[in-house]
Every structure is written in C-alpha cells, then in structure tokens.
Design a protein around this motif. Structure first.
Motif, PDB file in Angstrom:
ATOM      1  N   LEU A 167      10.301   3.848   7.514  1.00 49.09           N
ATOM      2  CA  LEU A 167       9.690   2.057   7.947  1.00 49.09           C
ATOM      3  C   LEU A 167       8.757   2.404   8.949  1.00 49.09           C
ATOM      4  O   LEU A 167       8.622   2.238   9.992  1.00 49.09           O
ATOM      5  N   ALA A 168       7.510   1.828   7.752  1.00 45.76           N
ATOM      6  CA  ALA A 168       5.978   1.268   8.801  1.00 45.76           C
ATOM      7  C   ALA A 168       5.872   0.601   9.287  1.00 45.76           C
ATOM      8  O   ALA A 168       6.870  -0.136   9.883  1.00 45.76           O
ATOM      9  N   GLY A 169       5.190   1.029  11.115  1.00 42.89           N
ATOM     10  CA  GLY A 169       5.410   0.761  12.136  1.00 42.89           C
ATOM     11  C   GLY A 169       6.798   1.125  13.123  1.00 42.89           C
ATOM     12  O   GLY A 169       5.936   1.982  14.240  1.00 42.89           O
ATOM     13  N   TYR A 170       7.464   1.149  12.783  1.00 45.46           N
ATOM     14  CA  TYR A 170       8.914   1.749  13.288  1.00 45.46           C
ATOM     15  C   TYR A 170       8.627   2.873  13.238  1.00 45.46           C
ATOM     16  O   TYR A 170       9.137   3.855  14.599  1.00 45.46           O
ATOM     17  N   ALA A 171       7.917   3.753  12.515  1.00 41.46           N
ATOM     18  CA  ALA A 171       7.996   5.046  12.118  1.00 41.46           C
ATOM     19  C   ALA A 171       6.924   5.690  13.774  1.00 41.46           C
ATOM     20  O   ALA A 171       7.872   6.661  13.917  1.00 41.46           O
ATOM     21  N   ALA A 211       6.617   3.888  15.616  1.00 45.71           N
ATOM     22  CA  ALA A 211       6.679   3.765  17.605  1.00 45.71           C
ATOM     23  C   ALA A 211       8.012   4.598  17.977  1.00 45.71           C
ATOM     24  O   ALA A 211       8.073   4.367  18.670  1.00 45.71           O
ATOM     25  N   GLY A 212       9.253   4.940  17.108  1.00 43.92           N
ATOM     26  CA  GLY A 212       9.349   5.980  16.849  1.00 43.92           C
ATOM     27  C   GLY A 212      10.997   5.034  17.503  1.00 43.92           C
ATOM     28  O   GLY A 212      11.952   5.596  18.038  1.00 43.92           O
ATOM     29  N   LEU A 213      11.303   3.975  16.546  1.00 42.87           N
ATOM     30  CA  LEU A 213      11.800   3.292  16.786  1.00 42.87           C
ATOM     31  C   LEU A 213      12.299   3.082  15.044  1.00 42.87           C
ATOM     32  O   LEU A 213      12.811   3.540  14.138  1.00 42.87           O
ATOM     33  N   MET A 214      13.977   2.984  15.198  1.00 40.07           N
ATOM     34  CA  MET A 214      14.880   2.624  14.328  1.00 40.07           C
ATOM     35  C   MET A 214      15.331   0.708  13.893  1.00 40.07           C
ATOM     36  O   MET A 214      15.426   0.209  15.161  1.00 40.07           O
ATOM     37  N   PRO A 215      14.863   0.204  13.173  1.00 44.45           N
ATOM     38  CA  PRO A 215      15.229  -1.365  12.949  1.00 44.45           C
ATOM     39  C   PRO A 215      16.564  -1.554  13.753  1.00 44.45           C
ATOM     40  O   PRO A 215      17.729  -0.986  13.702  1.00 44.45           O
ATOM     41  N   ASP A 216      16.780  -2.893  14.081  1.00 44.00           N
ATOM     42  CA  ASP A 216      18.131  -2.983  14.790  1.00 44.00           C
ATOM     43  C   ASP A 216      18.329  -4.752  14.553  1.00 44.00           C
ATOM     44  O   ASP A 216      17.170  -5.734  14.790  1.00 44.00           O
ATOM     45  N   ALA A 217      19.322  -4.912  13.439  1.00 45.29           N
ATOM     46  CA  ALA A 217      19.670  -6.559  13.343  1.00 45.29           C
ATOM     47  C   ALA A 217      20.206  -7.360  13.724  1.00 45.29           C
ATOM     48  O   ALA A 217      20.707  -7.807  13.690  1.00 45.29           O
ATOM     49  N   SER A 218      21.258  -6.344  15.039  1.00 44.51           N
ATOM     50  CA  SER A 218      21.603  -7.045  15.858  1.00 44.51           C
ATOM     51  C   SER A 218      21.210  -8.574  16.943  1.00 44.51           C
ATOM     52  O   SER A 218      21.846  -9.211  16.566  1.00 44.51           O
ATOM     53  N   ALA A 219      19.724  -8.522  17.073  1.00 44.08           N
ATOM     54  CA  ALA A 219      19.534  -9.164  18.083  1.00 44.08           C
ATOM     55  C   ALA A 219      19.242 -11.228  16.694  1.00 44.08           C
ATOM     56  O   ALA A 219      18.787 -11.584  16.761  1.00 44.08           O
ATOM     57  N   GLU A 244       3.737  -8.530   8.710  1.00 46.71           N
ATOM     58  CA  GLU A 244       3.307  -9.851   9.456  1.00 46.71           C
ATOM     59  C   GLU A 244       2.568 -10.007  10.540  1.00 46.71           C
ATOM     60  O   GLU A 244       1.407 -10.888  10.178  1.00 46.71           O
ATOM     61  N   THR A 245       3.076  -9.691  10.922  1.00 44.27           N
ATOM     62  CA  THR A 245       3.147  -9.580  12.769  1.00 44.27           C
ATOM     63  C   THR A 245       2.926  -8.203  13.427  1.00 44.27           C
ATOM     64  O   THR A 245       2.187  -8.080  14.839  1.00 44.27           O
ATOM     65  N   GLY A 246       2.911  -6.817  13.171  1.00 49.72           N
ATOM     66  CA  GLY A 246       2.975  -5.947  13.894  1.00 49.72           C
ATOM     67  C   GLY A 246       3.893  -5.648  15.162  1.00 49.72           C
ATOM     68  O   GLY A 246       4.062  -4.490  15.245  1.00 49.72           O
ATOM     69  N   ASP A 253       0.260  -8.716  20.983  1.00 44.16           N
ATOM     70  CA  ASP A 253      -0.055  -7.742  20.341  1.00 44.16           C
ATOM     71  C   ASP A 253       0.310  -7.894  18.465  1.00 44.16           C
ATOM     72  O   ASP A 253       0.813  -7.358  18.763  1.00 44.16           O
ATOM     73  N   PHE A 254      -0.980  -8.636  17.791  1.00 46.90           N
ATOM     74  CA  PHE A 254      -0.724  -8.537  16.777  1.00 46.90           C
ATOM     75  C   PHE A 254      -1.912  -7.650  15.758  1.00 46.90           C
ATOM     76  O   PHE A 254      -1.975  -7.830  14.978  1.00 46.90           O
ATOM     77  N   SER A 255      -2.079  -6.232  16.494  1.00 49.14           N
ATOM     78  CA  SER A 255      -2.935  -5.392  16.435  1.00 49.14           C
ATOM     79  C   SER A 255      -2.751  -4.781  15.206  1.00 49.14           C
ATOM     80  O   SER A 255      -3.899  -4.302  13.789  1.00 49.14           O
ATOM     81  N   ARG A 256      -1.581  -5.013  14.446  1.00 43.46           N
ATOM     82  CA  ARG A 256      -1.253  -3.685  13.930  1.00 43.46           C
ATOM     83  C   ARG A 256      -0.399  -4.759  12.790  1.00 43.46           C
ATOM     84  O   ARG A 256      -0.337  -4.280  11.069  1.00 43.46           O
ATOM     85  N   ALA A 257      -1.046  -6.514  12.500  1.00 45.66           N
ATOM     86  CA  ALA A 257      -0.613  -6.770  11.542  1.00 45.66           C
ATOM     87  C   ALA A 257      -1.470  -6.723  10.645  1.00 45.66           C
ATOM     88  O   ALA A 257      -2.746  -6.802  10.662  1.00 45.66           O
ATOM     89  N   CYS A 258      -1.066  -7.406   9.332  1.00 49.59           N
ATOM     90  CA  CYS A 258      -1.336  -7.093   7.429  1.00 49.59           C
ATOM     91  C   CYS A 258      -2.489  -8.464   7.927  1.00 49.59           C
ATOM     92  O   CYS A 258      -1.652  -8.917   8.413  1.00 49.59           O
ATOM     93  N   ASP A 259      -3.181  -8.419   6.508  1.00 49.79           N
ATOM     94  CA  ASP A 259      -3.740  -9.864   6.553  1.00 49.79           C
ATOM     95  C   ASP A 259      -3.459 -11.010   5.492  1.00 49.79           C
ATOM     96  O   ASP A 259      -3.708 -12.360   4.905  1.00 49.79           O
TER      97      ASP A 259
END
Length: 234
Positions: free
Chosen positions: A115-119, A121-129, A102-104, A164-170
C-alpha cells in the motif's frame, strides 16, 4: 406504448451506491479535542468547497491488502451487512488507505505492505486503532451516492509527526487541526454536522490520555429507498 413513468426514469438513472470510509482523527494532547479536516475542491463533483474528514470510496484492490491487526470484534460485527458490497476488512483498509492518500498520515505497525505510503515507511496498516462511529447512505438525487462508514482514531496512533502533511495528495486543501467548536463554524455538509454532534456526545468528559471508547451503538441513516429510515446498529 406510452412514455415511461417519470418516477421510473428517476429510479433507473440514479447513481449507484458505493461503499466509502472516512477516518476522524482526534488529537487530545492539550486543551479542547481537535479533529483533522480539509476542504474539497471547488470543482469537485461531490460536496464541492465543503470541509470534510479524510475519506473516500472503497477500491477493489482494498480487499487484498493485509492488515497488521484487524478491527475490534464489536466494530467488525457492526460492519457486517448481508446486503453489503464489501467485507469489514475491505472497508477498514479503505479507511486507512484514504487517510494516507489525503493526509499522508499512517496508522500501522512494522511490516511489509504494498500500500502506497505504508510500503515506503516499512509499515502494515493497523485497523485495531479504528472505532466505528456512524453510517450514512447518500440520499437519492445526488450526482454521487455513498454508503459511508465513519471511524474515529486517536492521533497518538499516528506514525510520525501528526502535523506533517507533505505526503498528502491534492484532493483536500487547507488540512488543519480544528477544535470541535471551531469545526461547527466551517462550511460543512449536513451529515458532517450530524457526525460531529455524535462525536461530541461520545467523548464528553473523556479524560485526556484515556482510550477512545466504542459507542454503545452506531447510528445509521439509511437512504437506500425513497423512504429514509434511521436506526441503531448494535
């Protein structure tokens, strides 16, 4: 045989309750704390034209998404529900996935993820935040009902440019950072107003740059039955 009782018809036709996760991103880089909000579409089936935080329903695939770091122990413990549909891990993944969609914006560490977006960017989602702030179940009679879990996270944990919200859906329009006082003047769902009040109390007097605290307990508006209840998850 007589006609079915009207109260029974209402119960049997109620919308199912789905788990959902929302992330409130706090930006504390200058002046008053700001939060990221967007407006739902006028034709949306749930809360049309209301300003909300990024979030949405849990998907089945969320259970299989690995995390770079799990939730804090206190957040994980408070999300455990013997009657719940999904694990704390799954709910945390949903929160980070919905934020990305929803925000990119991404909260992650270097690694591989499907996961879309993370793939990309070469990242894994981090739930510790994430810090668990609030839980509320939509009252009966609504076209859609959710067991909504609200998290907060510091914008300093966002990977890249928080503007930067350019990758957000609508799904959300008018994405912007708004101060807590300005947010209260927007067209908000009732529960969002309650969550904002809880957030304001939690961070009152918190110095800029200090870690986001975990609340001593998590307020829970429980509308699973016809008798609403309020409790604190400790």
């Amino acid at each position: 045989m007589g006609a079915p009782d009207a109260r029974l018809r209402r119960v049997t036709t109620e919308a199912p309750i789905r788990d959902a996760a929302t992330v409130i991103i706090l930006r504390r880089d200058a002046g008053e704390t700001r939060v990221l909000m967007g407006m739902r579409g006028a034709k949306a089936a749930f809360m049309p034209s209301k300003f909300v935080f990024p979030g949405g329903a849990v998907d089945l695939a969320d259970a299989d998404v690995p995390l770079a770091a799990r939730l804090r122990d206190d957040c994980h413990r408070r999300l455990v529900d013997p009657d719940g549909q999904n694990s704390p891990h799954t709910i945390a993944v949903a929160a980070l996935r919905e934020l990305a969609e929803e925000t990119g914006l991404l909260i992650g560490q270097a690694g591989k993820s499907a996961l879309a977006g993370y793939a990309e960017a070469g990242l894994m989602p981090d739930a510790s935040a994430l810090r668990y702030l609030f839980r509320a179940i939509t009252p009966a009679g609504r076209p859609r009902r959710f067991d909504a879990h609200f998290f907060i996270a510091d914008a300093a944990r966002v990977h890249g440019d928080p503007d930067d919200f350019s990758r957000a859906c609508d799904e959300l329009s008018h994405l912007h950072w708004v101060t807590l006082s300005e947010a209260r003047n927007l067209d908000l769902p009732f529960i969002t107003e309650v969550v904002l009040a809880e957030l304001s109390q939690l961070i009152a007097g918190l110095p800029h740059g200090s870690p986001l605290p975990c609340p001593a307990s998590v307020p829970f508006f429980d509308n699973r039955t016809t008798t609403p209840t309020f409790s604190q998850i400790t």
